[in-house]
Design an enzyme around this catalytic site. Structure first.
Site, mmCIF file in Angstrom:
data_model
loop_
_atom_site.group_PDB
_atom_site.id
_atom_site.type_symbol
_atom_site.label_atom_id
_atom_site.label_comp_id
_atom_site.label_asym_id
_atom_site.label_seq_id
_atom_site.Cartn_x
_atom_site.Cartn_y
_atom_site.Cartn_z
ATOM 1 N N GLY A 164 -2.868 6.724 11.082
ATOM 2 C CA GLY A 164 -2.930 7.485 9.843
ATOM 3 C C GLY A 164 -1.731 7.212 8.957
ATOM 4 N N TYR A 165 -0.552 7.114 9.559
ATOM 5 C CA TYR A 165 0.666 6.846 8.789
ATOM 6 C C TYR A 165 0.546 5.490 8.088
ATOM 7 C CZ TYR A 165 5.696 7.434 7.845
ATOM 8 O OH TYR A 165 6.914 7.628 7.247
ATOM 9 N N CYS B 247 3.311 13.597 9.450
ATOM 10 C CA CYS B 247 3.514 12.798 10.655
ATOM 11 C C CYS B 247 3.992 13.670 11.806
ATOM 12 C CB CYS B 247 4.534 11.695 10.370
ATOM 13 S SG CYS B 247 5.091 10.819 11.849
ATOM 14 N N GLY B 248 3.424 13.453 12.970
ATOM 15 C CA GLY B 248 3.759 14.257 14.133
ATOM 16 C C GLY B 248 5.147 14.036 14.681
ATOM 17 N N ARG C 294 -5.912 16.837 19.521
ATOM 18 C CA ARG C 294 -4.452 16.743 19.541
ATOM 19 C C ARG C 294 -3.824 18.073 19.157
ATOM 20 N NH1 ARG C 294 -1.066 12.751 15.426
ATOM 21 N NH2 ARG C 294 0.360 14.367 14.669
ATOM 22 N N ASN D 126 1.194 9.095 22.749
ATOM 23 C CA ASN D 126 1.458 8.481 21.458
ATOM 24 C C ASN D 126 2.821 7.796 21.515
ATOM 25 O OD1 ASN D 126 0.940 7.857 18.782
ATOM 26 N ND2 ASN D 126 1.782 9.760 17.995
#
Length: 315
Positions: free
Chosen positions: A44-45, A120-121, A157, A211
């Site tokens: 996604g980023y 962003c995670g 997630r 991840n």
């Protein structure tokens, strides 16, 4: 791919951990596919940065993400696992999100429990929605999967570990609730050390994903053999191709300031040393020529006689 989800399920059912490089567009996906992997991951980023020029902070929209996923899956011969952010709304929005990703023909998505806009995670400032609401979103996603494409893989997630007061216990509890709600795989974002990874593997009751973000995030570098030992089934390296692209393009283009011609020669030489063949071969021109032979009138072949340019014939 005609059954990307079924193919992915078969691979996840094996005893060997599945490692997936991250790609951000059909071009980087084609490179990854030429190397050879059992599945590929759409970041996604990287999608946000490459497609609209903005960071992973909730700027990119569902249609833009799905278009990218569909184009990537069309270009590769293995299942695609795609980021679906937070489903782009509440549970009712998730219904459409999952339907659209299924129509794109990909193998899997993951949906997270962040608020909107998400980010962003592995950046500060994340927040998550209440657990009950998050479970409802996963239930909605699972219902669409069951109705439209039972082999489609749903990854749930949680970013609860990375919130201001987030605990690993809360993240693990959410992951198990998501599995109970119908998710096929659980995804605990942001374990901070190996002890936390071991605990995730021990306490999450189902398949799990790690991840692997490297230095840009808070999760540790760890060997795949250790992750496999702790019970992880899937590892994604989301930003791999994006970081590689930025670093290599910056290095190559920096030399243009001194001597553009010499720089272009170096780029040509570097490309020619790769095993992918010519640019035209890699991009698929021989296949286009073959389509012309099959489906266009014979007279259309005359255009190749005496014309100038690189050879694109498949023979």
């Amino acid at each position: 791919m005609t059954d990307a989800g079924g193919t992915l399920r078969e691979r996840l059912a094996s005893d060997e951990i599945l490692a997936c490089p991250g790609v951000h567009d059909p071009l980087t996906a084609a490179v990854a596919d030429s190397v050879g992997f059992d599945a590929i991951y759409m970041t996604g980023y990287g999608t946000s940065l490459s497609k609209i020029g903005y960071p992973d902070a909730g700027f990119i929209t569902m249609p833009e993400m799905i278009e990218n996923a569909a184009n990537i899956q069309e270009r590769i011969d293995v299942p695609l696992i795609a980021d679906a952010d937070n489903g782009y709304g509440n549970a009712t929005n998730v219904v459409r999100t999952v339907r659209e990703y299924i129509k794109a023909g990909i193998g899997a998505i993951h949906i997270e429990d962040q608020t909107f806009p998400k980010r962003c995670g592995h950046t500060k400032g994340r927040q998550v929605i209440p657990r009950e609401e998050a479970v409802g979103k996963i239930e909605a996603a699972a219902a669409v999967r069951d109705e439209r494409a039972p082999e489609f893989v749903l990854i749930a997630r949680t970013d609860a570990r990375g919130t201001g007061d987030g605990s690993l216990e809360e993240a693990i509890d959410r992951a198990n609730d998501f599995l109970d709600a119908g998710a096929d795989v659980a995804f605990v974002e942001g374990p901070t050390d190996e002890d936390e990874l071991e605990r995730v593997g021990r306490e999450v009751d189902g398949p799990i994903v790690y991840n692997f973000v490297g230095d840009m995030g808070s999760s540790p570098y760890v060997e795949l053999s250790s992750l496999e030992e702790w019970g992880f089934d899937l590892v994604v390296f989301p930003i791999a191709s994006t970081l590689s692209t930025i670093a290599n393009v910056h290095e190559d283009l920096s030399t243009f300031a001194d001597d553009p011609v010499a720089a272009m020669r170096d780029i040509d030489d570097g490309f020619n040393d790769q095993p992918v063949g010519s640019l035209h071969e890699f991009s698929g021109f021989p296949e286009v020529v073959e389509w012309e032979r099959q489906f266009l009138p014979d007279a259309e072949q005359d255009k190749y006689e005496g014309s100038l340019g690189d050879e694109v014939d498949s023979e």
